[in-house]
Write a protein that holds these residues in place. Structure first.
Motif: not given
Length: 398
Positions: A257, A326, A328, A364-368, A370-371, A374
């Motif tokens: 990430g 958020t 996101d 497709k990269d957003i969750s990575s 955000i990980e 965090n």
């Protein structure tokens, strides 16, 4: 003879023209037409925070000064109506920020998302989202450079330098703490007059600023609040541990990430130990609907300071207008920008910062990403509040 000369001339002309064509075809393109390669930042542009903040030479911290600053921070005696304190909009339980799009200062009641204006009311919402006070002692810090706490950039528009200068601005602000009853040039004198009438405060000022004949003054008021705010730090995130050498502090997916964050171009602005370049950038962020007028920023070009990315888990909503609830939402906004979309209709294409228009943020990269973000959270900061304040007013305000 004349015919031979004519034929020779034609032959020479044809060969000169052929030579010109060959030279033109084989010539190299000008450097200005070369395609620029995309530069991807490395992890070296990021950095770990120091364990502790540095004090400016003219305001060394001490326990007495910090104790006084803590009381002042939570005491509504500093506001025109005696109903709002610094802690009203910078709450310990919310990472010294507040869960509101833009804050309700003077003439408000309640806390956090339940805060509302009392009736009747003529006070507007605060102009911008309440940024966290946590780690503001490190504002402006850069990798491998000497850090000067006196010149630390403050506020969304950089209008103040250093925590000492920042500390008094909300007190002077009409909608934040001053209210309708006092002029901007008179409110500090009124606050000092109130404090001088409270024996507990005069004693605290004398203990914090020993040797001074009249310690209750404007400069010392700002110094005490700033000294307390420099203790509000969160410097031991897993990201900090990783950057200090513990390569097991982050998981493989979190490191992926971080690399995605760098590849997308986020670190062009979010760099250094605070993950901010502390510069003004025009992004086309939508305005809050809490205010009638559009917020054009200090230079009237819709440019606002890059915020830190630390402790984002606790500081929603995001951006200067608080429009994104958020992470996101924030990253989807950047994906729109990288696709050429401008969200704020009042911002023109030529005003948009080129650094942000060249971002490469994909859904497709957003969750990575955000990980990775965090890993920048640290909940081990000081959240203690005084049980009561010397004025006898409600701690934090109404």
């Amino acid at each position: 003879m004349e015919r031979s000369i004519l034929q020779l001339s034609k032959w020479l002309l044809c060969n000169v023209w052929l030579l010109f064509l060959l030279t033109a075809c084989n010539s190299k393109p000008e450097a200005s037409h070369k395609k620029h390669e995309k530069v991807i930042e490395t992890v070296d542009v990021l950095g770990a925070l120091p364990q502790y903040a540095s004090d400016p030479a003219n305001n060394p911290g001490n326990p007495q000064k910090i104790k006084l600053g803590r009381f002042l921070f939570f005491d509504p005696i500093l506001s025109g109506n005696k109903d709002v304190s610094c802690a009203t909009c910078h709450q310990p339980e919310s990472n010294y920020a507040e869960f509101l799009e833009t804050s309700i200062g003077v003439n408000g009641v309640g806390s956090g998302s339940k805060r509302r204006f009392r009736e009747p009311n003529e006070i507007p919402f605060v102009k911008r989202n309440s940024q966290s006070v946590l780690n503001t002692a490190f504002n402006g810090i850069k990798n491998n450079e000497t850090y000067d706490p006196e010149s630390a950039p403050m506020f969304w528009d950089l209008r103040a330098k250093g925590l000492e200068q920042q500390a008094l601005e909300p007190i002077k602000s009409f909608e934040e703490m001053r209210g309708s009853y006092y002029h901007k040039d008179k409110i500090i004198a009124e606050v000092l007059n109130r404090i001088q009438k409270i024996p507990a405060y005069t004693k605290l000022f004398s203990e914090a600023f020993t040797g001074e004949k009249n310690p209750v003054n404007e400069l010392n008021l700002s110094k005490a609040i700033a000294a307390y705010e420099r203790t509000l730090v969160a410097t031991n995130t897993r990201f900090d541990q990783y950057m200090r050498g513990d390569k097991n502090a982050l998981s493989v997916s979190e490191i992926d990430g971080m690399n995605t964050f760098l590849k997308a171009g986020c670190a062009k602005c979010h760099s250094g130990p605070m993950l901010s370049d502390y510069k003004l950038h025009t992004l086309g962020v939508p305005d809050t609907k809490n205010r009638k007028e559009s917020d054009t920023g200090i230079n009237n070009n819709y440019a606002f300071r890059t915020p830190t990315l630390r402790n984002l888990r606790y500081t929603s909503p995001y951006m200067h207008s608080g429009k994104f609830l958020t992470l996101d939402d924030v990253l989807m906004f950047y994906e729109d920008i990288s696709g050429g979309k401008i969200i704020n209709p009042k911002v023109k294409a030529e005003q948009m910062d080129s650094l942000v228009t060249h971002l490469d943020v994909n859904f497709k990269d957003i969750s990575s990403i955000i990980e990775f973000l965090n890993t920048l959270n640290d909940d081990s900061f000081d959240k203690t509040m005084p049980v009561k304040v010397p004025s006898g007013l409600p701690v934090k305000g109404l």
